[in-house]
Structures are given as structure tokens and as C-alpha cells.
Scaffold this active site. Structure first.
Site, PDB file in Angstrom:
ATOM      1  N   HIS A  49      -9.854   1.686   4.873  1.00  0.00           N
ATOM      2  CA  HIS A  49      -8.417   1.787   5.989  1.00  0.00           C
ATOM      3  C   HIS A  49      -8.683   2.796   7.197  1.00  0.00           C
ATOM      4  CE1 HIS A  49      -3.923   2.991   6.409  1.00  0.00           C
ATOM      5  NE2 HIS A  49      -3.046   1.229   5.422  1.00  0.00           N
ATOM      6  N   GLY A  59       2.907  -0.786   4.044  1.00  0.00           N
ATOM      7  CA  GLY A  59       3.143   0.193   4.450  1.00  0.00           C
ATOM      8  C   GLY A  59       4.557   0.653   3.425  1.00  0.00           C
ATOM      9  N   GLY A  60       5.007   1.486   4.283  1.00  0.00           N
ATOM     10  CA  GLY A  60       6.245   2.149   4.113  1.00  0.00           C
ATOM     11  C   GLY A  60       7.253   0.960   3.333  1.00  0.00           C
ATOM     12  N   GLY A 110       2.432   2.057  10.550  1.00  0.00           N
ATOM     13  CA  GLY A 110       3.714   2.913  10.540  1.00  0.00           C
ATOM     14  C   GLY A 110       4.689   3.361  11.969  1.00  0.00           C
ATOM     15  N   ASN A 121       0.663  -1.240   0.188  1.00  0.00           N
ATOM     16  CA  ASN A 121      -0.616  -0.057  -0.153  1.00  0.00           C
ATOM     17  C   ASN A 121       0.443   0.661  -0.478  1.00  0.00           C
ATOM     18  OD1 ASN A 121      -1.830   1.916   0.291  1.00  0.00           O
ATOM     19  ND2 ASN A 121      -2.113   1.699   2.434  1.00  0.00           N
ATOM     20  N   TRP A 122       0.596   1.596  -1.369  1.00  0.00           N
ATOM     21  CA  TRP A 122       1.760   3.331  -1.458  1.00  0.00           C
ATOM     22  C   TRP A 122       1.030   4.196  -0.705  1.00  0.00           C
ATOM     23  CZ3 TRP A 122       4.433   3.261  -7.070  1.00  0.00           C
ATOM     24  CH2 TRP A 122       4.388   2.023  -7.483  1.00  0.00           C
ATOM     25  N   LYS A 123       0.118   4.446  -0.151  1.00  0.00           N
ATOM     26  CA  LYS A 123      -0.571   5.351   0.922  1.00  0.00           C
ATOM     27  C   LYS A 123      -0.089   6.949  -1.021  1.00  0.00           C
ATOM     28  CE  LYS A 123       0.409   2.972   4.733  1.00  0.00           C
ATOM     29  NZ  LYS A 123       0.148   2.840   6.148  1.00  0.00           N
ATOM     30  N   GLU A 166      -6.063   4.734   7.775  1.00  0.00           N
ATOM     31  CA  GLU A 166      -6.168   6.096   7.874  1.00  0.00           C
ATOM     32  C   GLU A 166      -7.497   6.843   7.283  1.00  0.00           C
ATOM     33  OE1 GLU A 166      -3.235   5.810   5.740  1.00  0.00           O
ATOM     34  OE2 GLU A 166      -1.795   4.962   7.568  1.00  0.00           O
ATOM     35  N   GLU A 188      -4.936  -4.476  10.749  1.00  0.00           N
ATOM     36  CA  GLU A 188      -4.161  -3.414  10.367  1.00  0.00           C
ATOM     37  C   GLU A 188      -4.279  -2.812  12.288  1.00  0.00           C
ATOM     38  OE1 GLU A 188      -2.209  -2.828   7.007  1.00  0.00           O
ATOM     39  OE2 GLU A 188      -4.440  -1.113   6.930  1.00  0.00           O
ATOM     40  N   SER A 201       3.843  -2.120  10.295  1.00  0.00           N
ATOM     41  CA  SER A 201       5.471  -2.275  10.554  1.00  0.00           C
ATOM     42  C   SER A 201       5.759  -3.368  10.099  1.00  0.00           C
ATOM     43  CB  SER A 201       5.409  -1.930  11.359  1.00  0.00           C
ATOM     44  OG  SER A 201       5.480  -0.837  11.795  1.00  0.00           O
TER      45      SER A 201
END
Ligand code: 13P
Length: 251
Positions: free
Chosen positions: A94, A233-234, A172, A9-11, A96, A166, A212
Site C-alpha cells: 500500500h 478506504g474511508g 483520502g 481497507n480500514w487502515k 502508505e 491506487e 476516494s
């Protein structure tokens, strides 16, 4: 047998140039047969990514959708539009989006229905925040998200779900859920799905863990019985790091 499904997930990261260089590098690598791989990228890059990965096994998805197929909804994007580009997947609900964009269990339910209706496979995200975990509320919170999210979604759609557990406190932060915590919740979710759709269907639904995930913890998380993949993610932003996670068996 459920196949592992590892999706990035590149956000809201990467310029188009960075997207091009990621793709060049990523395309050069051979991916394991027994792992489904996806990249959930920002809207402006979807058309390029679908074309770039056309003859590969990489599935391309969006990170949100609108629940109508079309209409006067300035700034929104529908599943019908995504489908017409060749996009196959979309993240829905999600944390966010729940936190910053007023997403509710009801809007998530509408979006899941829209995705199935218009032929997009959803990755439906659930998870508790830190206070809820500390107050021993994690299981009821996730149960409510699942039951409301899947309200009136029939079994023939439900079996095509992917769920991503999640925990918000792990997103993150660099602090992942332990493999036991993650597996316990994924197993709880599977039991809930068995209650909603029956055991046979529940056993087919992919339940990912996200929060993470990195090369250092991917093998232990992904070796757990009820964790069928990861939403990353990251660590999905760099091709080599994401590839290490996808090839977790070799770590
Ligand atoms: P991180 O892997 O950066 O913690 O993000 C997880 C996530 O939100 C994936 O959807």
C-alpha cells in the site's frame, strides 16, 4: 469471467467496540451473489472478524505482512500466523506503507512471494503520486512497480493475484481518478500482466481501483470494462456506506 471484488481497507481506524457494532450491522445485510466482498482490518481484530464472518461470504484480510514465516522480528506478523487464524487475504505494498514505512519494490516482491508460499491471497497495490502524474510518468512508474513486485513470481501464483491501482493523489483526498483515467491504467496493467503471464492468465486477474471511492462514484467506476472492483478506504468504515458501494448496481 472475472467477478467484481470490493474490499474495505480500514487502515488504522476503529476501536474494538466500533468493530463489534460494524460487524453486527454488516452481517444483517444480504450481499450480492456476483460480488466478492472483503474487509482488511487491523491485526488485533482479525481473530474476532474471521469468527464473526465464518459462515458468510465475507473474506477477512490483513493490511501488511512480514516476508519471513517466523523469526526474531519483534512487532511483525507473518502469513503463517495469519493463515493459522483463518485469514485469507493481505494488502501488500500500500502506498502508505511505501511512504511512511520504507516499503520498496524489493520488499514488496519478498512479501508477495511469502504470501503465495504461505497461502495468503495478496492484494498488491500500485499507483503513482501527483508529481509523477503531472510529469506524464504515471505509466512507467506503475510498470516498474508491477515488474519489480512480480519479479520471479511464477504464473501459477500470479493467476491468484489481485492488483489494486491506487493513485496516491486520489487516496483520502475526495478527488477520485475519472472512470476513464482509472480504466486506462487498469487496462495498461492488464496488458503488462499479459506480457508477464500470457493473455489467458491476465484476463483472469482482478484489477481493482482505489482512491476516494464512495457511493456517488462507485457505479460509474465499477461499470468500466477493466475495473474489476474497488479497494475502499474511508467509505468502508461505515457499514451502510460500504454496503451501498457493494450494491452499486442498485444505485
Ligand atoms: P480512500 O478510499 O479513503 O481514498 O482510501 C483508499 C485506499 O487507500 C484504500 O486502500
Amino acid at each position: 469471467m472475472r467477478k467484481k471484488f470490493i474490499a474495505g481497507n480500514w487502515k488504522m481506524y476503529k476501536t474494538f467496540e466500533e468493530t463489534l457494532s460494524f460487524s453486527e450491522e454488516f452481517k444483517k445485510s444480504e450481499l450480492p451473489e456476483d460480488v466478492k466482498v472483503g474487509l482488511m482490518v487491523p491485526y488485533p481484530y482479525l481473530d474476532y472478524m474471521v469468527k464473526a464472518f465464518k459462515d458468510t461470504k465475507v473474506l477477512i484480510g490483513a493490511q501488511n505482512i512480514h516476508f519471513e514465516s517466523e523469526g526474531a522480528f519483534t512487532g511483525e506478523v507473518s502469513c503463517k500466523m495469519l493463515k493459522s487464524l483463518g485469514v485469507t487475504h493481505a494488502i501488500i505494498g500500500h502506498s502508505e506503507r511505501r511512504q511512511y514505512f520504507c516499503e520498496t519494490d524489493d520488499s514488496v516482491n519478498l512479501k508477495l512471494k511469502a504470501a503465495f508460499k504461505d497461502g495468503i491471497f495478496p492484494i498488491f497495490c500500485v499507483g503513482e503520486n501527483l508529481t509523477q502524474r503531472e510529469e506524464n510518468d504515471a505509466f512507467p512508474v506503475v510498470e516498474k512497480q508491477i515488474r519489480k513486485g512480480l519479479y520471479e513470481i511464477p504464473e501459477e501464483y500470479g493467476r491468484n493475484l489481485t492488483i489494486a491501482y491506487e493513485p496516491v493523489w486520489a487516496i483520502g483526498t475526495g478527488v477520485n481518478a475519472t472512470k476513464e483515467e482509472a480504466n486506462e491504467m487498469c487496462s495498461f496493467i492488464r496488458n503488462l500482466l499479459a506480457d508477464i503471464y500470457g493473455k489467458e492468465t491476465a484476463d483472469e486477474i482482478i484489477i481493482q481501483y482505489g482512491g476516494s471511492v464512495k457511493p456517488e462514484n462507485s457505479k460509474e467506476l465499477l461499470s468500466m470494462e477493466d475495473i474489476d472492483g474497488a479497494l475502499v478506504g474511508g467509505a468502508s468504515l461505515k457499514a451502510d456506506t460500504f454496503l451501498s458501494i457493494i450494491n452499486y448496481k442498485k444505485l
